[in-house]
Each structure stands twice: as C-alpha cells, then as structure tokens.
Design an enzyme around this catalytic site. Structure first.
Site, PDB file in Angstrom:
ATOM      1  N   ALA A 175      -4.819   8.867   2.270  1.00 21.61           N
ATOM      2  CA  ALA A 175      -3.782   9.716   1.591  1.00 21.61           C
ATOM      3  C   ALA A 175      -2.449   9.993   2.376  1.00 21.61           C
ATOM      4  O   ALA A 175      -2.266  10.884   1.704  1.00 21.61           O
ATOM      5  CB  ALA A 175      -4.640  11.181   1.454  1.00 21.61           C
ATOM      6  N   GLY A 176      -2.223   9.200   2.927  1.00 20.26           N
ATOM      7  CA  GLY A 176      -0.623   9.140   3.580  1.00 20.26           C
ATOM      8  C   GLY A 176       0.712   8.992   2.399  1.00 20.26           C
ATOM      9  O   GLY A 176      -0.027   8.493   1.215  1.00 20.26           O
ATOM     10  N   ASN A 209      11.593   4.130  -1.729  1.00 16.14           N
ATOM     11  CA  ASN A 209      11.954   3.377  -1.285  1.00 16.14           C
ATOM     12  C   ASN A 209      13.726   2.408  -1.437  1.00 16.14           C
ATOM     13  O   ASN A 209      13.229   1.400  -0.520  1.00 16.14           O
ATOM     14  CB  ASN A 209      10.816   2.212  -0.878  1.00 16.14           C
ATOM     15  CG  ASN A 209      10.288   1.515  -2.476  1.00 16.14           C
ATOM     16  OD1 ASN A 209      11.138   1.958  -3.511  1.00 16.14           O
ATOM     17  ND2 ASN A 209      10.010   0.797  -2.254  1.00 16.14           N
ATOM     18  N   ASP A 212       6.637   0.688  -4.613  1.00 17.28           N
ATOM     19  CA  ASP A 212       5.256   0.719  -3.690  1.00 17.28           C
ATOM     20  C   ASP A 212       4.227   0.807  -5.104  1.00 17.28           C
ATOM     21  O   ASP A 212       4.001  -0.587  -4.965  1.00 17.28           O
ATOM     22  CB  ASP A 212       5.119   2.026  -2.518  1.00 17.28           C
ATOM     23  CG  ASP A 212       6.272   1.492  -1.407  1.00 17.28           C
ATOM     24  OD1 ASP A 212       7.029   0.350  -1.700  1.00 17.28           O
ATOM     25  OD2 ASP A 212       6.364   2.379  -0.739  1.00 17.28           O
ATOM     26  N   ASN A 234      -9.916  10.712   3.368  1.00 15.23           N
ATOM     27  CA  ASN A 234      -8.585  10.686   4.015  1.00 15.23           C
ATOM     28  C   ASN A 234      -9.508  11.672   5.606  1.00 15.23           C
ATOM     29  O   ASN A 234     -10.211  12.198   5.894  1.00 15.23           O
ATOM     30  CB  ASN A 234      -7.674  11.466   3.663  1.00 15.23           C
ATOM     31  CG  ASN A 234      -6.581  11.006   4.843  1.00 15.23           C
ATOM     32  OD1 ASN A 234      -5.884  10.088   4.900  1.00 15.23           O
ATOM     33  ND2 ASN A 234      -5.178  12.407   4.928  1.00 15.23           N
ATOM     34  N   ALA A 247       1.663   5.810   1.460  1.00 16.18           N
ATOM     35  CA  ALA A 247       1.335   4.771   0.265  1.00 16.18           C
ATOM     36  C   ALA A 247       0.130   4.781  -0.029  1.00 16.18           C
ATOM     37  O   ALA A 247       0.304   3.945  -1.121  1.00 16.18           O
ATOM     38  CB  ALA A 247       0.778   3.490   2.105  1.00 16.18           C
ATOM     39  N   LYS A 290      11.842   7.882   3.800  1.00 18.24           N
ATOM     40  CA  LYS A 290      11.308   7.712   2.280  1.00 18.24           C
ATOM     41  C   LYS A 290      11.733   8.896   2.001  1.00 18.24           C
ATOM     42  O   LYS A 290      12.192   8.940   0.967  1.00 18.24           O
ATOM     43  CB  LYS A 290      10.039   7.047   2.351  1.00 18.24           C
ATOM     44  CG  LYS A 290      10.676   5.836   2.675  1.00 18.24           C
ATOM     45  CD  LYS A 290       8.811   4.892   2.492  1.00 18.24           C
ATOM     46  CE  LYS A 290       8.988   3.092   2.139  1.00 18.24           C
ATOM     47  NZ  LYS A 290       7.605   3.687   2.022  1.00 18.24           N
ATOM     48  N   LEU A 323      -3.067  -2.508   1.928  1.00 14.22           N
ATOM     49  CA  LEU A 323      -2.480  -2.710   2.462  1.00 14.22           C
ATOM     50  C   LEU A 323      -1.906  -3.030   3.352  1.00 14.22           C
ATOM     51  O   LEU A 323      -0.701  -3.330   4.161  1.00 14.22           O
ATOM     52  CB  LEU A 323      -1.941  -1.280   2.072  1.00 14.22           C
ATOM     53  CG  LEU A 323      -1.368  -0.822   0.920  1.00 14.22           C
ATOM     54  CD1 LEU A 323      -2.369  -1.774  -0.512  1.00 14.22           C
ATOM     55  CD2 LEU A 323      -1.367   0.330   0.599  1.00 14.22           C
TER      56      LEU A 323
END
Ligand code: ATR
Length: 286
Positions: free
Chosen positions: A144-145, A101, A117, A167, A147, A80, A232
C-alpha cells in the site's frame, strides 16, 4: 487541469529539447537508457540525462531547468510527493495517487504534473497478456505504498469489480480504502494468502523479493491457474513470487514493462514522437 492560456516566455531556449530524471541518488535509474534508446532509434535531436538533486534544492532546480531548455523531467525517489506540491497544475490521476513522476514545463514557465505509473502498469499487462481485462474479476494488491496507489487508481479506473489489498502496516491500506471507496476490501497482513482466492489478477506492489531484500512472505496456496500474476519488482526479472505462481500454472508478467511503458507519455510530450515498447528496448535496458 488548468485552462490558463500559455504565454510563451521568450527567454527560454527551446531547441534542442532537453529532459531528464531527478532523484537523490539517481545513479541506479534506467530512465536515461530508455529515453536515450528512443532518441537514437527515432533519430531525434535532444537529450535526456540523470540529474542528482538533493531534496533541499528541488524547488530551485525546478525553477531553473526551463530556463536552460528543459521541456520536462521525470521525478523519482524521494521527490515524487514534493514535485506534486511544487507544480502549478496536475492531472486527476496524479491528484489521486498523490505523487508525480512526470513534469511538463510549459512555455509560460508553469509546471504541469502527471503520474504515468498506473498507465504503465496497465499498458504492460495489456501488451503482455492481450486477453486479460482488469474488469473480469477481483484484483489482489499486496502493498500500500506509492507504487501500490498508482496500481489501485488504474485498476479502479478500468472498472475492476473488487479491489483487495493488504499491507504490513495496515493503516496505509485502510487509508487507501478511505480514499478510493467501497470497492476496496482490506485484508489483514496475516491473512494475505486468503485474498488470492478467486482473484483474477494478483500484484506484488511491495519491494519484497527485490535482490538483497527478504522474499514475499505471502503463501500462494489459494492461487488458481486462471489468475494473472505480476510483480512490480524487476530486479530480478523473475522474482520468487512469479516463479512460484508460474509453477502453479498462472500466466505471469514481469515488472520491467511497467517501467518502460510509464516513460511513453513523457517522451511523446517532450520529443514529439510516440515511442514503441518492444523487445529491442527491453534488451537495451537489460
Ligand atoms: P514505493 O513507492 O516503491 O511503493 P513505499 O511507499 O516505501 O515505496 O512502499 C513500499 C511497500 O513495500 C509498502 O507496502 C511496504 O509496507 P509498509 O507500508 O508496511 O512499510 C512494503 N514493504 C517494504 N519492506 C517490507 C517488509 N520487509 N515486509 C513487508 N512489507 C514491506
């Protein structure tokens, strides 16, 4: 976004349009099921296939696919971020999220990058909880990644008054605050439960709770029944996080719909038909 006029490269085959999803590995991806279902349903010519591509080969593959009749691709883990760097132009949301994406191969051979996303996240909540509005109160984002960044960008764009985030690795949450501004309030991981108090929306954007992984360790005592809760993670569909929130009286929305909705803009662009996300599609993918 670029405004350079497109000059068609006549050596590119155009019919029937091909698209696919690039990842390494790619066998787990449900995107071929989603797009295949829509191609069948609308009786469209074309194809969408899983493409296992090693990171070392990504650049070459992206240069070659348009010459083979591909009109675009989705990209997933681990491509990505690299896909964004290899693109010629990008949307504002892809720039904010720092990942792509959805790639569109233009007729002149240039690659345009988007990230759908965050759009998929919001479209799912708006479809499943039609009375919910993101701007009606604080949102609490766990994780906090990559996604989570898409979720944060879409919520801020839709006017969320306060965005709380926590996070395990605090630095990543601090970076989001530094990039996205003062509406972002960082909570320490040990205090994660506190940020649920008074939240209008609560989101698990970590991979915790996924089948085979540890459950989310955040206590939900502060969660009020008015909070809309979503995850998610969609394997399982009803995570422990969603189950417990539901027991507390919250409306919950599972994460499968985000996967389905994020595919809509790419399909429409590549195959020329805006597709529906409905129960029939969910069942096909499940
Ligand atoms: P994605 O693109 O799916 O968001 P990612 O960028 O690797 O993937 O982010 C995964 C998220 O899940 C992160 O918020 C990660 O926390 P760290 O930043 O501290 O790694 C979170 N996560 C994964 N496993 C976790 C665990 N065992 N405990 C706490 N958080 C976890």
């Amino acid at each position: 976004m670029t405004t350079t006029p497109e000059i068609k490269d006549e050596s590119f085959p155009t019919h029937p349009p091909l698209a696919g999803v690039l990842g390494w590995p790619i066998a787990h991806s449900r995107s071929p099921l989603v797009h295949g279902h829509w191609l069948d349903r609308y009786g469209l010519e074309g194809g969408y296939i899983p493409l296992p591509v090693h990171p070392d080969n990504l650049e070459n593959v992206l240069k070659t696919l348009p010459k083979m009749g591909f009109v675009g691709v989705n990209v997933t883990i681990p491509h990505k971020e690299a896909a964004l760097r290899l693109s010629d132009s990008l949307t504002d949301r892809a720039a904010l999220i720092k990942a792509a994406n959805t790639l569109i191969f233009r007729e002149d051979g240039k690659i345009h990058a988007d990230n759908t996303d965050g759009y998929g996240f919001l479209a799912n909540l708006l479809q499943e909880a039609p009375d919910w509005r993101p701007d009606q109160g604080p949102a609490a984002v766990i994780g906090a990644g990559g996604a989570a960044r898409a979720v944060v960008a879409s919520l801020l764009e839709s006017g969320v008054p306060e965005l709380r985030i926590t996070n395990r690795t605090r630095l990543r949450a601090d970076q989001i605050r530094a990039e996205f501004g003062a509406k972002v309030v960082v909570y320490d991981w040990a205090q994660a439960g506190n940020m649920l108090e008074g939240a209008h929306t609560a989101i698990n954007a970590t991979s915790m709770g996924m089948t085979g992984k540890a459950p989310l360790p955040v206590p939900l005592d502060a969660l009020a029944p008015e909070t809309l809760v979503t995850d998610l993670v969609y394997t399982p569909l009803m995570t422990d996080f969603l189950k417990e929130a539901q027991q507390r009286g919250c409306m919950v929305v599972d994460g499968l719909g985000m996967l389905l909705h994020q595919a809509v803009p790419g399909f429409e662009r590549w195959f020329g038909q805006r597709p529906e996300v409905d129960e029939e599609l969910r069942q096909a993918v499940l």
